[in-house]
Design a protein around this motif. Structure first.
Motif, short mmCIF file in Angstrom:
data_model
loop_
_atom_site.label_atom_id
_atom_site.label_comp_id
_atom_site.label_asym_id
_atom_site.label_seq_id
_atom_site.Cartn_x
_atom_site.Cartn_y
_atom_site.Cartn_z
N ILE A 288 10.99 117.18 95.11
CA ILE A 288 11.64 115.92 94.39
C ILE A 288 13.44 115.80 94.47
O ILE A 288 14.02 116.49 94.53
N ASP A 289 13.82 114.52 95.05
CA ASP A 289 14.80 114.00 95.37
C ASP A 289 15.28 113.65 94.11
O ASP A 289 14.88 113.86 92.95
N ALA A 290 16.60 114.41 93.95
CA ALA A 290 17.84 114.18 93.26
C ALA A 290 17.58 112.72 92.48
O ALA A 290 18.31 112.12 91.30
N ASP A 291 17.50 111.66 93.52
CA ASP A 291 19.06 109.97 93.42
C ASP A 291 17.20 108.88 92.45
O ASP A 291 17.44 107.92 93.08
N LEU A 292 16.24 109.76 91.96
CA LEU A 292 14.80 108.79 91.58
C LEU A 292 14.25 107.94 92.52
O LEU A 292 13.55 107.11 92.34
N GLN A 293 14.40 107.68 93.79
CA GLN A 293 13.35 107.73 95.08
C GLN A 293 12.17 108.57 95.18
O GLN A 293 11.14 107.49 95.13
N ASP A 294 12.25 109.35 94.35
CA ASP A 294 11.14 110.06 94.44
C ASP A 294 10.40 109.83 92.78
O ASP A 294 11.05 110.41 91.82
N THR B 143 5.53 103.11 94.87
CA THR B 143 6.39 102.08 96.12
C THR B 143 7.75 103.23 95.68
O THR B 143 8.46 103.42 94.56
N ARG B 144 8.02 102.89 97.23
CA ARG B 144 9.97 103.48 96.35
C ARG B 144 11.26 102.62 96.16
O ARG B 144 11.60 102.08 97.34
N PRO B 145 11.53 103.29 94.95
CA PRO B 145 12.70 101.93 94.83
C PRO B 145 13.94 102.54 94.87
O PRO B 145 14.18 103.74 95.95
N ALA B 146 14.57 102.07 95.21
CA ALA B 146 16.25 101.64 95.08
C ALA B 146 16.90 103.59 95.29
O ALA B 146 16.42 103.49 93.63
N ARG B 147 17.55 104.13 95.66
CA ARG B 147 18.46 104.77 94.73
C ARG B 147 19.24 104.95 93.27
O ARG B 147 19.90 103.70 93.83
N VAL B 148 19.38 105.46 92.78
CA VAL B 148 19.35 105.54 91.40
C VAL B 148 20.99 105.84 91.25
O VAL B 148 21.44 104.26 90.36
MG MG Z 1 16.96 108.64 98.64
#
Ligand code: MG
Ligand code: UDP
Length: 323
Positions: free
Chosen positions: A103-109, A206-211
């Motif tokens: 999982i990505d660290a930027d909460l995009q997942d 739905t893919r959110p924006a980078r946190v």
């Molecule tokens: Mg990302």
């Protein structure tokens, strides 16, 4: 491994694998969001494997602080920045779970999806993919180029990478072990993930924006990743030159015969300078392109033949892996 084997004494164990590269500003959003989700899945125990991919900011310090508080957290510090693919490989190699979720660290997942991934796995899937059904948070340029890439890749390669599926997914132990058997050093994970096969189902999100922070993939880096993807899974760019060469040889033959016939009928005439120059330049560029493509593959053979490791670990922290 079927889920029915797990009992209360032997609860399901899942590894979450998170690559971090200069994500200092994201760590403190990501961790509570993740833990909040994990704590709501009481039947499963977790380990969280964080890979610090040679960050130059305070990512490692923050991760170590968290690991000191939370036993489930293991931090792997790589010796430099090896890139996301290598970082993921390091995490997957270290993972001990019955299933592994990168999982990505930027909460995009979105971590909220983890419960659904696990539920689908427990219903019998080996691999559960998370597909970004809506990517409006990504820029238009990124969406179009990525769509183009997937189309081109899937045309050229026998391995189909599903559209809009990133690294966020669940793999069971059998799939992870299969993945670990693939020996290549240059790892295009999306392709390798598809190559192994296994019984796969797909969930949409739905893919959110980078946190916080900014993307680590510049246009140039994505371009290189795309070339990596295509050259790793297709030799079509190498082979196509036989056909292009063949077609042009035919055309040239016909044109040559036409010139001979014309000369025989109408006699010799001198013009042809412009067409000659165009033909020389055109075939010169074709040859350069084909040599360049040979170079792309040769370069990869060269790198692979050296057999250097995909990543190097500087230190492990947290959990039971403290040095
Ligand atoms: Mg990302
Ligand atoms: N990442 C990494 N090493 C790198 C580049 C990125 O470990 O060299 C990690 C990054 O910290 C993040 C994930 O890979 O957790 C995805 O990166 P990013 O969000 O920048 O990619 P995007 O979502 O823009 O495709």
């Amino acid at each position: 491994m079927p889920h029915t084997e797990y009992s209360c004494e032997n609860p399901t164990f899942v590894s979450i694998v998170v690559p971090f590269y200069n994500e200092g500003s994201a760590v403190d959003c990501f961790y509570p969001a993740l833990v909040n989700v994990l704590d709501r899945i009481p039947t499963v125990s977790f380990e969280i494997i964080c890979i610090d991919d040679g960050s130059s900011d305070d990512t490692l310090t923050r991760l170590r602080a968290l690991a000191a508080r939370d036993q489930r957290l293991h931090v792997i510090e790589l010796s430099r920045n090896f890139g996301k693919e290598a970082a993921l490989t390091a995490g997957i190699d270290a993972a001990r779970g019955d299933a592994v979720i990168p999982i990505d660290a930027d909460l995009q997942d979105p971590p909220e999806l983890i419960a659904d991934l696990i539920a689908s796995w427990q219903k019998g899937a080996d691999v559960v993919l998370a597909r970004r059904s809506n990517r409006s948070a990504d820029s238009l340029a990124k969406r179009t180029t990525s769509e183009l890439f997937y189309r081109l890749h899937n045309r050229l390669s026998t391995i189909q990478i599903p559209d809009n599926v990133g690294d966020f997914r669940l793999m069971n132990r059998a799939a992870v072990d299969a993945l670990k058997m693939l020996p290549e050093r240059q790892r295009f994970m999306k392709g390798l993930f598809s190559w192994i096969g296994f019984k796969t189902i797909t969930l949409d999100y739905t893919r959110p924006a980078r946190v916080a922070g900014t993307t680590k993939f510049s246009g140039w880096r994505l371009w290189n990743l795309a070339i990596e993807g295509i050259t790793s899974f297709s030799t079509a760019p190498l082979k196509v030159w036989t056909y292009i060469g063949g077609i042009f040889a035919l055309v040239t033959l016909v044109y040559g015969l036409a010139i001979v016939a014309r000369t025989l009928i109408y006699g010799v005439d001198v013009p042809g300078y412009a067409s000659l120059l165009v033909a020389i330049l055109f075939f010169g560029s074709l040859q350069l392109i084909s040599v360049g493509i040979l170079g792309e593959y040769l370069g990869r053979i060269y790198i692979e033949s050296k057999g250097r490791p995909t990543y190097l670990i500087r230190a492990n922290y947290g959990g039971d892996r403290e040095p």
